[in-house]
Design a protein around this motif. Structure first.
Motif, PDB file in Angstrom:
ATOM      1  N   GLN A  97       0.826  -1.208   0.000  1.00 41.53           N
ATOM      2  CA  GLN A  97       0.000   0.000   0.000  1.00 41.53           C
ATOM      3  C   GLN A  97       0.863   1.262   0.000  1.00 41.53           C
ATOM      4  OE1 GLN A  97      -3.498  -0.079   2.701  1.00 41.53           O
ATOM      5  NE2 GLN A  97      -3.031  -2.237   3.006  1.00 41.53           N
ATOM      6  N   GLN A  98       1.925   1.257   0.814  1.00 41.12           N
ATOM      7  CA  GLN A  98       2.822   2.416   0.856  1.00 41.12           C
ATOM      8  C   GLN A  98       3.508   2.630  -0.488  1.00 41.12           C
ATOM      9  OE1 GLN A  98       5.429   1.394   4.108  1.00 41.12           O
ATOM     10  NE2 GLN A  98       4.031   2.163   5.678  1.00 41.12           N
ATOM     11  N   ASP A  99       3.930   1.534  -1.108  1.00 37.93           N
ATOM     12  CA  ASP A  99       4.633   1.631  -2.386  1.00 37.93           C
ATOM     13  C   ASP A  99       3.701   2.110  -3.496  1.00 37.93           C
ATOM     14  OD1 ASP A  99       7.168   1.241  -3.689  1.00 37.93           O
ATOM     15  OD2 ASP A  99       6.257  -0.419  -4.766  1.00 37.93           O
ATOM     16  N   PHE A 126     -12.514  -1.603 -11.989  1.00 40.46           N
ATOM     17  CA  PHE A 126     -12.915  -1.991 -10.634  1.00 40.46           C
ATOM     18  C   PHE A 126     -13.814  -0.950  -9.965  1.00 40.46           C
ATOM     19  CE2 PHE A 126      -9.301  -4.786 -11.284  1.00 40.46           C
ATOM     20  CZ  PHE A 126      -9.691  -5.954 -10.632  1.00 40.46           C
ATOM     21  N   ARG A 127     -14.052   0.152 -10.659  1.00 41.14           N
ATOM     22  CA  ARG A 127     -14.910   1.216 -10.144  1.00 41.14           C
ATOM     23  C   ARG A 127     -14.444   1.670  -8.763  1.00 41.14           C
ATOM     24  NH1 ARG A 127     -20.973  -0.863 -12.020  1.00 41.14           N
ATOM     25  NH2 ARG A 127     -20.500  -0.922 -14.246  1.00 41.14           N
ATOM     26  N   CYS A 128     -13.183   2.022  -8.703  1.00 41.74           N
ATOM     27  CA  CYS A 128     -12.563   2.427  -7.453  1.00 41.74           C
ATOM     28  C   CYS A 128     -11.751   3.695  -7.681  1.00 41.74           C
ATOM     29  CB  CYS A 128     -11.670   1.309  -6.919  1.00 41.74           C
ATOM     30  SG  CYS A 128     -10.326   0.844  -8.065  1.00 41.74           S
ATOM     31  N   PRO A 170     -11.937   1.783  -2.346  1.00 39.24           N
ATOM     32  CA  PRO A 170     -10.480   1.785  -2.481  1.00 39.24           C
ATOM     33  C   PRO A 170     -10.031   0.712  -3.466  1.00 39.24           C
ATOM     34  CG  PRO A 170     -11.111   0.704  -0.446  1.00 39.24           C
ATOM     35  CD  PRO A 170     -12.381   1.242  -1.050  1.00 39.24           C
ATOM     36  N   CYS A 171      -9.092   1.043  -4.315  1.00 34.08           N
ATOM     37  CA  CYS A 171      -8.651   0.093  -5.347  1.00 34.08           C
ATOM     38  C   CYS A 171      -7.902  -1.100  -4.759  1.00 34.08           C
ATOM     39  CB  CYS A 171      -7.769   0.817  -6.371  1.00 34.08           C
ATOM     40  SG  CYS A 171      -8.687   1.948  -7.434  1.00 34.08           S
ATOM     41  N   TYR A 172      -7.114  -0.853  -3.723  1.00 32.04           N
ATOM     42  CA  TYR A 172      -6.325  -1.953  -3.145  1.00 32.04           C
ATOM     43  C   TYR A 172      -7.253  -3.042  -2.620  1.00 32.04           C
ATOM     44  CZ  TYR A 172      -2.667  -4.413  -0.599  1.00 32.04           C
ATOM     45  OH  TYR A 172      -1.797  -5.378  -0.162  1.00 32.04           O
ATOM     46  N   GLU A 173      -8.266  -2.647  -1.856  1.00 32.97           N
ATOM     47  CA  GLU A 173      -9.204  -3.619  -1.305  1.00 32.97           C
ATOM     48  C   GLU A 173     -10.039  -4.269  -2.408  1.00 32.97           C
ATOM     49  OE1 GLU A 173      -9.635  -4.950   1.702  1.00 32.97           O
ATOM     50  OE2 GLU A 173      -7.829  -3.873   2.309  1.00 32.97           O
ATOM     51  N   SER A 174     -10.405  -3.496  -3.421  1.00 30.51           N
ATOM     52  CA  SER A 174     -11.217  -4.032  -4.519  1.00 30.51           C
ATOM     53  C   SER A 174     -10.478  -5.130  -5.268  1.00 30.51           C
ATOM     54  CB  SER A 174     -11.600  -2.912  -5.494  1.00 30.51           C
ATOM     55  OG  SER A 174     -12.381  -1.932  -4.859  1.00 30.51           O
ATOM     56  N   VAL A 175      -9.194  -4.890  -5.574  1.00 31.45           N
ATOM     57  CA  VAL A 175      -8.379  -5.891  -6.272  1.00 31.45           C
ATOM     58  C   VAL A 175      -8.142  -7.099  -5.369  1.00 31.45           C
ATOM     59  CG1 VAL A 175      -6.135  -6.344  -7.318  1.00 31.45           C
ATOM     60  CG2 VAL A 175      -7.285  -4.166  -7.753  1.00 31.45           C
ATOM     61  N   LYS A 176      -7.921  -6.838  -4.082  1.00 33.76           N
ATOM     62  CA  LYS A 176      -7.679  -7.918  -3.126  1.00 33.76           C
ATOM     63  C   LYS A 176      -8.915  -8.823  -3.006  1.00 33.76           C
ATOM     64  CE  LYS A 176      -5.857  -8.632   1.536  1.00 33.76           C
ATOM     65  NZ  LYS A 176      -5.433  -7.958   2.791  1.00 33.76           N
ATOM     66  N   TRP A 178     -11.199  -9.211  -5.319  1.00 36.23           N
ATOM     67  CA  TRP A 178     -11.302  -9.929  -6.590  1.00 36.23           C
ATOM     68  C   TRP A 178     -10.384 -11.143  -6.615  1.00 36.23           C
ATOM     69  CZ3 TRP A 178      -7.737 -10.935 -10.522  1.00 36.23           C
ATOM     70  CH2 TRP A 178      -8.281 -11.434 -11.701  1.00 36.23           C
ATOM     71  N   LEU A 179      -9.173 -10.990  -6.088  1.00 36.08           N
ATOM     72  CA  LEU A 179      -8.235 -12.113  -6.031  1.00 36.08           C
ATOM     73  C   LEU A 179      -8.756 -13.204  -5.097  1.00 36.08           C
ATOM     74  CD1 LEU A 179      -4.802 -10.231  -5.882  1.00 36.08           C
ATOM     75  CD2 LEU A 179      -5.681 -11.595  -7.776  1.00 36.08           C
ATOM     76  N   GLN A 180      -9.341 -12.803  -3.966  1.00 36.06           N
ATOM     77  CA  GLN A 180      -9.895 -13.781  -3.025  1.00 36.06           C
ATOM     78  C   GLN A 180     -11.064 -14.534  -3.642  1.00 36.06           C
ATOM     79  OE1 GLN A 180     -10.757 -11.263   0.352  1.00 36.06           O
ATOM     80  NE2 GLN A 180      -8.685 -11.422   1.185  1.00 36.06           N
ATOM     81  N   GLU A 181     -11.871 -13.836  -4.436  1.00 36.34           N
ATOM     82  CA  GLU A 181     -13.004 -14.482  -5.097  1.00 36.34           C
ATOM     83  C   GLU A 181     -12.540 -15.484  -6.155  1.00 36.34           C
ATOM     84  OE1 GLU A 181     -15.196 -11.186  -6.584  1.00 36.34           O
ATOM     85  OE2 GLU A 181     -16.275 -10.821  -4.702  1.00 36.34           O
TER      86      GLU A 181
END
Length: 219
Positions: A97-99, A126-128, A170-176, A178-181
Motif C-alpha cells: 500500500q505504501q509503495d 474496478f470502479r474504485c 479503495p482500489c487496493y481492497e477491490s483488487v484484493k 477480486w483475487l480472493q473471489e
C-alpha cells in the motif's frame, strides 16, 4: 515445457511491443511489469525444457541431471515464495500500500505512460479510486481533484467536480477482494503447475537412473 515456454514468451513479447498499459504500478520495482515477468518466465521455461528434451533424446546423463537440478531449484524457489507470502502477508500488505501510494505521484508524468494507463484501467474496471480512498490523489495534485478515471460518469475534467461524482471504493481492497473471489482458480492453476513440475522431476530422475544402469551394465 517447450510449448508452454514459447506461448508465455510470445504473450510477453506481444505485451511489451503493443501494450504500454500493462506496466508495473510500483515505483520501487519499475521493471516488474506483466510483460517482463512473462518474458523472463517464458525464456526460463524454454531453456529448462530444451535441456530436458535434448537430454531425453540423447539419453545424456549430464543433461538429464542438469534438467532435474534446474527444475528442482525453480520448484523450491516457488515453494519458498509461497511460504514467505503467507507468513509475512500483513507486512507485505502494508508495504504494498505504501509503495503504491508513492507510485501515484508518477501518474501522468513523462516516461510513465504504462503506470498512468495501468491506474486508469484499474480505476475504471474496478470502479474504485486511489489506493485506500480518493483522498490519496489530493496529495498528488495538492488540490481537491482526482483523475478522470475515478468518475462515476466519465467526461473531460470530471475529476475536478465534487467527491459525490467519484468512485468511493479503495482500489487496493477491490483488487484484493477480486483475487480472493478467484482464489480457487488460482489454487487450481498453482496445483497444476506444481504437478507438472513434480512429474518432470520424476521422469527426469527415472530416465537418469535407467541410463546409469544401462551404462553400468554395458561396462
Amino acid at each position: 515445457f517447450q510449448l508452454g515456454g514459447c506461448g508465455i514468451l510470445g504473450v510477453g513479447i506481444w505485451l511489451a511491443v503493443t501494450q504500454g498499459n500493462f506496466a508495473t504500478l510500483s515505483p520501487s520495482f519499475p521493471s516488474l511489469s506483466a510483460a517482463n515477468l512473462l518474458i523472463v518466465t517464458g525464456s526460463l521455461v524454454m531453456i529448462i525444457g530444451f535441456v530436458g528434451c535434448i537430454g531425453a533424446i540423447k539419453e545424456n546423463k549430464c543433461l538429464l541431471l542438469t534438467f532435474f537440478i534446474m527444475l528442482l531449484i525453480v520448484f523450491l524457489l516457488e515453494l519458498i515464495v509461497v511460504i514467505l507470502f503467507f507468513v509475512y502477508s500483513d507486512k507485505i500488505d502494508k508495504y504494498a500500500q505504501q509503495d503504491l501510494k508513492k507510485g501515484l505521484h508518477l501518474y501522468g508524468t513523462d516516461g510513465n505512460i504504462g503506470l498512468t494507463n495501468g491506474w486508469s484501467i484499474i480505476q475504471t474496471d474496478f470502479r474504485c479510486c486511489g489506493v485506500n480512498n480518493y483522498t490519496d490523489w489530493f496529495e498528488v495534485y495538492n488540490a481537491t481533484r482526482v483523475p478522470d478515471s475515478c468518475c462515476l460518469e466519465f467526461s473531460e475534467n470530471c475529476g475536478l467536480h465534487s467527491p459525490g461524482t467519484w468512485w468511493r471504493k479503495p482500489c487496493y481492497e477491490s483488487v484484493k477482494i477480486w483475487l480472493q473471489e478467484n482464489l480457487l482458480a488460482l489454487g487450481i492453476f498453482g496445483l497444476c503447475t506444481a504437478m507438472v513440475q513434480i512429474l518432470g522431476l520424476t521422469f527426469a530422475m527415472t530416465m537418469y537412473c535407467q541410463v546409469v544402469k544401462a551404462d553400468t551394465y554395458c561396462a
